[in-house]
Design an enzyme around this catalytic site. Structure first.
Site, PDB file in Angstrom:
ATOM      1  N   ARG A 150       1.087  -5.141  -5.089  1.00  0.00           N
ATOM      2  CA  ARG A 150       1.384  -6.350  -4.280  1.00  0.00           C
ATOM      3  C   ARG A 150       1.545  -7.561  -5.170  1.00  0.00           C
ATOM      4  O   ARG A 150       0.430  -8.057  -5.929  1.00  0.00           O
ATOM      5  CB  ARG A 150       0.051  -6.581  -3.384  1.00  0.00           C
ATOM      6  CG  ARG A 150      -0.383  -5.337  -2.321  1.00  0.00           C
ATOM      7  CD  ARG A 150      -1.305  -5.570  -1.397  1.00  0.00           C
ATOM      8  NE  ARG A 150      -2.158  -4.379  -0.867  1.00  0.00           N
ATOM      9  CZ  ARG A 150      -1.659  -3.804   0.184  1.00  0.00           C
ATOM     10  NH1 ARG A 150      -0.564  -4.226   0.854  1.00  0.00           N
ATOM     11  NH2 ARG A 150      -2.432  -2.840   0.765  1.00  0.00           N
ATOM     12  N   THR A 165       4.306   2.945   5.243  1.00  0.00           N
ATOM     13  CA  THR A 165       3.091   2.429   5.331  1.00  0.00           C
ATOM     14  C   THR A 165       2.017   3.539   6.426  1.00  0.00           C
ATOM     15  O   THR A 165       2.792   3.882   7.413  1.00  0.00           O
ATOM     16  CB  THR A 165       2.979   0.752   6.139  1.00  0.00           C
ATOM     17  OG1 THR A 165       1.530   0.885   6.616  1.00  0.00           O
ATOM     18  CG2 THR A 165       3.803   0.651   7.334  1.00  0.00           C
ATOM     19  N   ARG A 206      -5.794  -2.510   9.184  1.00  0.00           N
ATOM     20  CA  ARG A 206      -6.200  -3.750   9.203  1.00  0.00           C
ATOM     21  C   ARG A 206      -5.929  -4.749  10.088  1.00  0.00           C
ATOM     22  O   ARG A 206      -6.866  -5.524  10.711  1.00  0.00           O
ATOM     23  CB  ARG A 206      -5.678  -4.343   7.681  1.00  0.00           C
ATOM     24  CG  ARG A 206      -6.317  -5.896   7.212  1.00  0.00           C
ATOM     25  CD  ARG A 206      -5.753  -5.933   5.819  1.00  0.00           C
ATOM     26  NE  ARG A 206      -4.428  -5.493   5.600  1.00  0.00           N
ATOM     27  CZ  ARG A 206      -3.936  -5.408   4.545  1.00  0.00           C
ATOM     28  NH1 ARG A 206      -4.645  -5.543   3.343  1.00  0.00           N
ATOM     29  NH2 ARG A 206      -2.646  -4.640   4.414  1.00  0.00           N
ATOM     30  N   ASP A 229       2.728   0.086  11.962  1.00  0.00           N
ATOM     31  CA  ASP A 229       2.523  -1.304  12.622  1.00  0.00           C
ATOM     32  C   ASP A 229       4.048  -1.936  12.513  1.00  0.00           C
ATOM     33  O   ASP A 229       4.083  -3.142  12.426  1.00  0.00           O
ATOM     34  CB  ASP A 229       1.337  -2.125  12.326  1.00  0.00           C
ATOM     35  CG  ASP A 229       1.462  -2.240  10.655  1.00  0.00           C
ATOM     36  OD1 ASP A 229       2.186  -1.795   9.992  1.00  0.00           O
ATOM     37  OD2 ASP A 229       0.532  -3.302  10.292  1.00  0.00           O
ATOM     38  N   GLY A 233       0.766  -1.137   0.070  1.00  0.00           N
ATOM     39  CA  GLY A 233       0.006  -0.030  -0.114  1.00  0.00           C
ATOM     40  C   GLY A 233       0.960   1.396  -0.006  1.00  0.00           C
ATOM     41  O   GLY A 233       1.862   1.286   0.647  1.00  0.00           O
ATOM     42  N   ASP A 250      -0.054   2.483   8.460  1.00  0.00           N
ATOM     43  CA  ASP A 250      -0.308   1.667   9.469  1.00  0.00           C
ATOM     44  C   ASP A 250       0.214   2.017  10.846  1.00  0.00           C
ATOM     45  O   ASP A 250       0.057   1.630  12.082  1.00  0.00           O
ATOM     46  CB  ASP A 250      -0.512   0.480   9.497  1.00  0.00           C
ATOM     47  CG  ASP A 250      -1.605   0.053   8.277  1.00  0.00           C
ATOM     48  OD1 ASP A 250      -2.636   0.966   7.871  1.00  0.00           O
ATOM     49  OD2 ASP A 250      -1.903  -1.098   7.905  1.00  0.00           O
ATOM     50  N   ASP A 279       5.318  -4.453   5.984  1.00  0.00           N
ATOM     51  CA  ASP A 279       5.822  -5.967   6.616  1.00  0.00           C
ATOM     52  C   ASP A 279       5.792  -6.826   5.495  1.00  0.00           C
ATOM     53  O   ASP A 279       6.796  -7.619   5.321  1.00  0.00           O
ATOM     54  CB  ASP A 279       5.377  -6.287   7.931  1.00  0.00           C
ATOM     55  CG  ASP A 279       3.947  -6.415   7.712  1.00  0.00           C
ATOM     56  OD1 ASP A 279       3.154  -5.860   6.778  1.00  0.00           O
ATOM     57  OD2 ASP A 279       3.266  -6.786   8.798  1.00  0.00           O
TER      58      ASP A 279
END
Ligand code: F6P
Length: 324
Positions: free
Chosen positions: A72, A126, A172, A130, A11, A128, A103
């Site tokens: 992706r 990203t 997500r 994360d 992403g 996120d 990741d």
């Protein structure tokens, strides 16, 4: 090492362009040749590889998206696909890689390095946030500010009509965006995948809050185990059984992935991009360049992928305390 390549994968995130710029210009500054691979691993497999110059990255530091495009790749998950990618890199004389992504990108980079030995350093791109090994990821700050701007607007209309709004933000597997804009937007509740969502408790609190507040904002991370914001709203609504109260849902979606990166993201991206090239020159590989407590740090891909960066429990407590 004379010739390197950079790609973005997974992403997209605001600030990826600033990172590409830093990679390209640092490489040139250090006397290296630098190539850009378009469409991530798919582009590597298909030989979508072009030489980049200083001017190739002019006027992009402020732009969202990624000039190298992203994808992706299913093919890269197979050994055959990775062999094709390796052959393409050999044909182009590429001796080292900078992988900008999350990741999934790093998992691919790690397997590729282990199979074919081409040195690779990652930059955390990203929204996120994360990724273990960096306090913040490139794009997170911009995504939070985008979501926050929307929440501020929703609050105006929520207050005008005495409504309860469920606002779904991205994430997500991670609640970082939800928590950050929950605090910044003064949300009454935040629901995240990392902690159990107790619908009964939310209903009870909403009933109590009604005595002092006429409207409420509930921020839901898309990965919450109770479902989407729409599904959670239905569950809460069924339990409140309040004819007078109107419940609304807004899903912010991909709007959070675009836009001009904030200053914080541009600086982080520039630092990580430069560190990736310097790391490769120093002989580092199979790791990510991140920023921890203000300093650049190289963390093995193994740790970035397998370790989780826990949400700050104090932040969750803060939302609860400040929502009364
Ligand atoms: O990983 C970043 C992210 O934006 C997640 O928050 C979200 O769940 C996902 O990507 C969406 O991916 P796509 O753009 O492929 O639908």
């Amino acid at each position: 090492m004379k010739r390197l390549a950079v790609y973005t994968s997974g992403g997209d995130a605001p600030g990826m362009n600033a990172c590409i710029r830093a990679v390209v210009r640092t490489a040139i500054f250090k006397g290296l040749e630098i190539y850009g691979i378009s469409y991530g691993y798919d582009g590597m497999i298909n030989g979508n590889i072009k030489k980049m110059h200083s001017h190739s990255v002019s006027n992009i530091i402020q732009r969202g998206g990624t000039i190298l495009k992203s994808a992706r790749s299913e093919q890269f998950m197979t050994k055959e696909g990775r062999k094709k990618a390796y052959d393409q890199l050999r044909t182009h004389g590429i001796e080292g890689l900078v992988a900008i992504g999350g990741d999934g990108t790093f998992t691919g980079a790690k397997v590729f390095f282990e199979e074919f030995g081409i040195p690779v350093i990652g930059c955390p791109g990203t929204i996120d946030n994360d990724i273990f090994g960096t306090d913040y990821t490139i794009g997170f700050d911009t995504a939070v500010n985008t979501a926050l701007e929307a929440i501020d607007k929703i609050r105006d209309t929520a207050a005008a009509h005495d409504r309860i709004f469920f606002v779904e933000v991205m994430g997500r597997d991670s609640g970082y965006i939800a928590v950050e804009c929950g605090i910044g937007g003064g949300a009454e509740f935040v629901m995240v995948p990392e902690t159990e969502t107790d619908i009964k408790k939310v209903v009870k609190s909403l009933k109590t809050l009604r005595k002092t507040k006429s409207s409420s904002i509930i921020v839901v991370a898309e990965g919450d185990e109770e479902g989407s914001a729409e599904q959670i709203m239905e569950k809460v609504k069924n339990k409140i059984q309040d004819e007078d109260k109107e419940f609304k849902v807004t899903t912010l979606g991909h709007i959070q992935r675009g836009g001009n990166p904030t200053a914080r993201d541009r600086v982080l991206a520039s630092r990580c991009g430069m560190a990736a090239i310097e790391g490769l020159i120093d002989g580092k590989s199979n790791c990510m360049a991140g920023v921890v407590s203000g300093d650049v740090l190289y963390t093995p891909f193994d740790d970035c992928i397998s370790k989780t960066k826990p949400l700050n429990g104090d932040h969750l407590k803060l939302i609860e305390i400040l929502s009364i």
